[in-house]
Motif scaffolding. Sequence first.
Motif, PDB file in Angstrom:
ATOM      1  N   ASN A 125       6.971   2.390  11.161  1.00 50.67           N
ATOM      2  CA  ASN A 125       7.133   1.620  12.398  1.00 50.67           C
ATOM      3  C   ASN A 125       7.260   2.551  13.605  1.00 50.67           C
ATOM      4  O   ASN A 125       8.097   2.351  14.490  1.00 50.67           O
ATOM      5  N   ALA A 126       6.414   3.566  13.606  1.00 49.37           N
ATOM      6  CA  ALA A 126       6.423   4.561  14.686  1.00 49.37           C
ATOM      7  C   ALA A 126       6.204   3.886  16.037  1.00 49.37           C
ATOM      8  O   ALA A 126       5.387   2.984  16.164  1.00 49.37           O
ATOM      9  N   ARG A 127       6.937   4.348  17.026  1.00 50.81           N
ATOM     10  CA  ARG A 127       6.865   3.773  18.376  1.00 50.81           C
ATOM     11  C   ARG A 127       5.544   4.127  19.065  1.00 50.81           C
ATOM     12  O   ARG A 127       5.010   5.217  18.875  1.00 50.81           O
ATOM     13  N   THR A 128       5.095   3.190  19.895  1.00 44.59           N
ATOM     14  CA  THR A 128       3.843   3.379  20.627  1.00 44.59           C
ATOM     15  C   THR A 128       3.990   2.894  22.063  1.00 44.59           C
ATOM     16  O   THR A 128       3.236   2.057  22.514  1.00 44.59           O
ATOM     17  N   MET A 129       4.958   3.396  22.780  1.00 46.49           N
ATOM     18  CA  MET A 129       5.217   2.918  24.140  1.00 46.49           C
ATOM     19  C   MET A 129       3.984   3.021  25.038  1.00 46.49           C
ATOM     20  O   MET A 129       3.436   2.029  25.445  1.00 46.49           O
ATOM     21  N   PHE A 130       3.562   4.210  25.383  1.00 47.46           N
ATOM     22  CA  PHE A 130       2.430   4.379  26.296  1.00 47.46           C
ATOM     23  C   PHE A 130       1.318   5.225  25.693  1.00 47.46           C
ATOM     24  O   PHE A 130       0.376   5.589  26.388  1.00 47.46           O
ATOM     25  N   SER A 131       1.448   5.540  24.413  1.00 52.11           N
ATOM     26  CA  SER A 131       0.433   6.359  23.767  1.00 52.11           C
ATOM     27  C   SER A 131       0.479   6.120  22.264  1.00 52.11           C
ATOM     28  O   SER A 131       1.333   5.403  21.767  1.00 52.11           O
ATOM     29  N   LEU A 132      -0.428   6.751  21.573  1.00 56.63           N
ATOM     30  CA  LEU A 132      -0.436   6.680  20.117  1.00 56.63           C
ATOM     31  C   LEU A 132       0.773   7.440  19.586  1.00 56.63           C
ATOM     32  O   LEU A 132       1.251   8.377  20.229  1.00 56.63           O
ATOM     33  N   PRO A 133       1.242   7.071  18.401  1.00 52.96           N
ATOM     34  CA  PRO A 133       2.397   7.787  17.857  1.00 52.96           C
ATOM     35  C   PRO A 133       2.026   9.213  17.439  1.00 52.96           C
ATOM     36  O   PRO A 133       0.878   9.499  17.116  1.00 52.96           O
ATOM     37  N   ALA A 134       3.002  10.074  17.444  1.00 54.23           N
ATOM     38  CA  ALA A 134       2.801  11.433  16.948  1.00 54.23           C
ATOM     39  C   ALA A 134       2.560  11.373  15.440  1.00 54.23           C
ATOM     40  O   ALA A 134       3.147  10.541  14.741  1.00 54.23           O
ATOM     41  N   PHE A 135       1.718  12.242  14.941  1.00 50.35           N
ATOM     42  CA  PHE A 135       1.397  12.234  13.515  1.00 50.35           C
ATOM     43  C   PHE A 135       2.652  12.419  12.667  1.00 50.35           C
ATOM     44  O   PHE A 135       2.824  11.755  11.653  1.00 50.35           O
ATOM     45  N   ARG A 136       3.547  13.276  13.088  1.00 51.61           N
ATOM     46  CA  ARG A 136       4.776  13.515  12.315  1.00 51.61           C
ATOM     47  C   ARG A 136       5.617  12.239  12.196  1.00 51.61           C
ATOM     48  O   ARG A 136       6.399  12.090  11.269  1.00 51.61           O
ATOM     49  N   ALA A 137       5.454  11.296  13.135  1.00 52.02           N
ATOM     50  CA  ALA A 137       6.231  10.055  13.114  1.00 52.02           C
ATOM     51  C   ALA A 137       5.675   9.026  12.133  1.00 52.02           C
ATOM     52  O   ALA A 137       6.393   8.113  11.727  1.00 52.02           O
ATOM     53  N   VAL A 138       4.427   9.163  11.734  1.00 59.41           N
ATOM     54  CA  VAL A 138       3.814   8.183  10.831  1.00 59.41           C
ATOM     55  C   VAL A 138       3.701   8.673   9.390  1.00 59.41           C
ATOM     56  O   VAL A 138       3.411   7.879   8.490  1.00 59.41           O
ATOM     57  N   ARG A 139       3.923   9.947   9.149  1.00 62.49           N
ATOM     58  CA  ARG A 139       3.820  10.504   7.791  1.00 62.49           C
ATOM     59  C   ARG A 139       4.903   9.907   6.897  1.00 62.49           C
ATOM     60  O   ARG A 139       6.036   9.743   7.315  1.00 62.49           O
ATOM     61  N   PHE A 140       4.540   9.597   5.658  1.00 62.40           N
ATOM     62  CA  PHE A 140       5.524   9.119   4.687  1.00 62.40           C
ATOM     63  C   PHE A 140       5.173   9.681   3.319  1.00 62.40           C
ATOM     64  O   PHE A 140       4.013  10.000   3.046  1.00 62.40           O
ATOM     65  N   ASN A 141       6.174   9.801   2.477  1.00 62.60           N
ATOM     66  CA  ASN A 141       5.988  10.344   1.140  1.00 62.60           C
ATOM     67  C   ASN A 141       5.960   9.206   0.132  1.00 62.60           C
ATOM     68  O   ASN A 141       6.825   8.333   0.147  1.00 62.60           O
ATOM     69  N   ALA A 142       4.970   9.226  -0.724  1.00 57.98           N
ATOM     70  CA  ALA A 142       4.867   8.285  -1.843  1.00 57.98           C
ATOM     71  C   ALA A 142       4.860   9.117  -3.125  1.00 57.98           C
ATOM     72  O   ALA A 142       3.798   9.464  -3.638  1.00 57.98           O
ATOM     73  N   PRO A 143       6.046   9.480  -3.643  1.00 52.08           N
ATOM     74  CA  PRO A 143       6.123  10.391  -4.775  1.00 52.08           C
ATOM     75  C   PRO A 143       5.772   9.768  -6.134  1.00 52.08           C
ATOM     76  O   PRO A 143       5.624  10.484  -7.110  1.00 52.08           O
ATOM     77  N   ARG A 144       5.644   8.442  -6.170  1.00 54.25           N
ATOM     78  CA  ARG A 144       5.344   7.774  -7.445  1.00 54.25           C
ATOM     79  C   ARG A 144       4.639   6.457  -7.166  1.00 54.25           C
ATOM     80  O   ARG A 144       4.556   6.010  -6.023  1.00 54.25           O
ATOM     81  N   THR A 145       4.166   5.826  -8.196  1.00 56.83           N
ATOM     82  CA  THR A 145       3.465   4.554  -8.046  1.00 56.83           C
ATOM     83  C   THR A 145       4.446   3.413  -7.785  1.00 56.83           C
ATOM     84  O   THR A 145       5.649   3.544  -8.009  1.00 56.83           O
ATOM     85  N   ASN A 146       3.902   2.317  -7.298  1.00 55.49           N
ATOM     86  CA  ASN A 146       4.636   1.069  -7.040  1.00 55.49           C
ATOM     87  C   ASN A 146       5.732   1.196  -5.986  1.00 55.49           C
ATOM     88  O   ASN A 146       6.705   0.453  -6.009  1.00 55.49           O
ATOM     89  N   MET A 147       5.556   2.116  -5.055  1.00 54.99           N
ATOM     90  CA  MET A 147       6.493   2.226  -3.928  1.00 54.99           C
ATOM     91  C   MET A 147       6.170   1.111  -2.935  1.00 54.99           C
ATOM     92  O   MET A 147       5.094   0.537  -2.971  1.00 54.99           O
ATOM     93  N   GLU A 148       7.119   0.833  -2.044  1.00 54.16           N
ATOM     94  CA  GLU A 148       6.915  -0.165  -0.995  1.00 54.16           C
ATOM     95  C   GLU A 148       7.185   0.467   0.352  1.00 54.16           C
ATOM     96  O   GLU A 148       8.019   1.364   0.477  1.00 54.16           O
ATOM     97  N   THR A 149       6.459   0.002   1.360  1.00 56.31           N
ATOM     98  CA  THR A 149       6.712   0.404   2.737  1.00 56.31           C
ATOM     99  C   THR A 149       6.535  -0.815   3.626  1.00 56.31           C
ATOM    100  O   THR A 149       5.870  -1.781   3.233  1.00 56.31           O
ATOM    101  N   ASN A 150       7.148  -0.787   4.789  1.00 52.52           N
ATOM    102  CA  ASN A 150       7.101  -1.920   5.708  1.00 52.52           C
ATOM    103  C   ASN A 150       6.474  -1.496   7.026  1.00 52.52           C
ATOM    104  O   ASN A 150       6.775  -0.411   7.543  1.00 52.52           O
ATOM    105  N   VAL A 151       5.620  -2.359   7.561  1.00 51.27           N
ATOM    106  CA  VAL A 151       5.011  -2.134   8.875  1.00 51.27           C
ATOM    107  C   VAL A 151       5.176  -3.426   9.669  1.00 51.27           C
ATOM    108  O   VAL A 151       4.787  -4.494   9.202  1.00 51.27           O
ATOM    109  N   ARG A 152       5.732  -3.317  10.854  1.00 50.14           N
ATOM    110  CA  ARG A 152       5.903  -4.471  11.748  1.00 50.14           C
ATOM    111  C   ARG A 152       4.812  -4.426  12.809  1.00 50.14           C
ATOM    112  O   ARG A 152       4.682  -3.430  13.523  1.00 50.14           O
TER     113      ARG A 152
END
Length: 156
Positions: A125-152
Amino acid sequence: MRLPLLALLLATAFAALTQRAQAQDAGCTGPASQTRLFVNVSNVRNGNGLIAVTLYADDKSKFLAKRGSLYVGRVPANAGTTRACIHLPKPGVYALAVYHDEDADRKLKRKGIGLPAEGYGFSNNARTMFSLPAFRAVRFNAPRTNMETNVRLKYP
């Protein structure tokens, strides 16, 4: 007599496991793999069109670049929350960009100045006030199968 019975039981068990795995993967998009990620997309305005989930590798130079994604998975939109299952190539670090393709034309509509005209969101849910989010803000780790993530989603 016992050997054929054992072989029959093993074959039946294998068939049941294969059917179960195929049923689990039936709703997943992308090139089939052993690693699945469930994406819960919230704040979906309506059930029109598709929810597009774009998967990016851990490479800043390819994030949001033309032809930079690994693939785009699409599922029918559901008002409120839409759950998508996507295959990941393997466990690791990725980034997601999601949008609500309300007219199902498979393109992100943009306003005159290039801003999205359809609902959109990013992993973490990286912020996008006046520009695209920084790449470091959108990176996530999926270390195994069947993980869940949320995007609003945010709508213009």
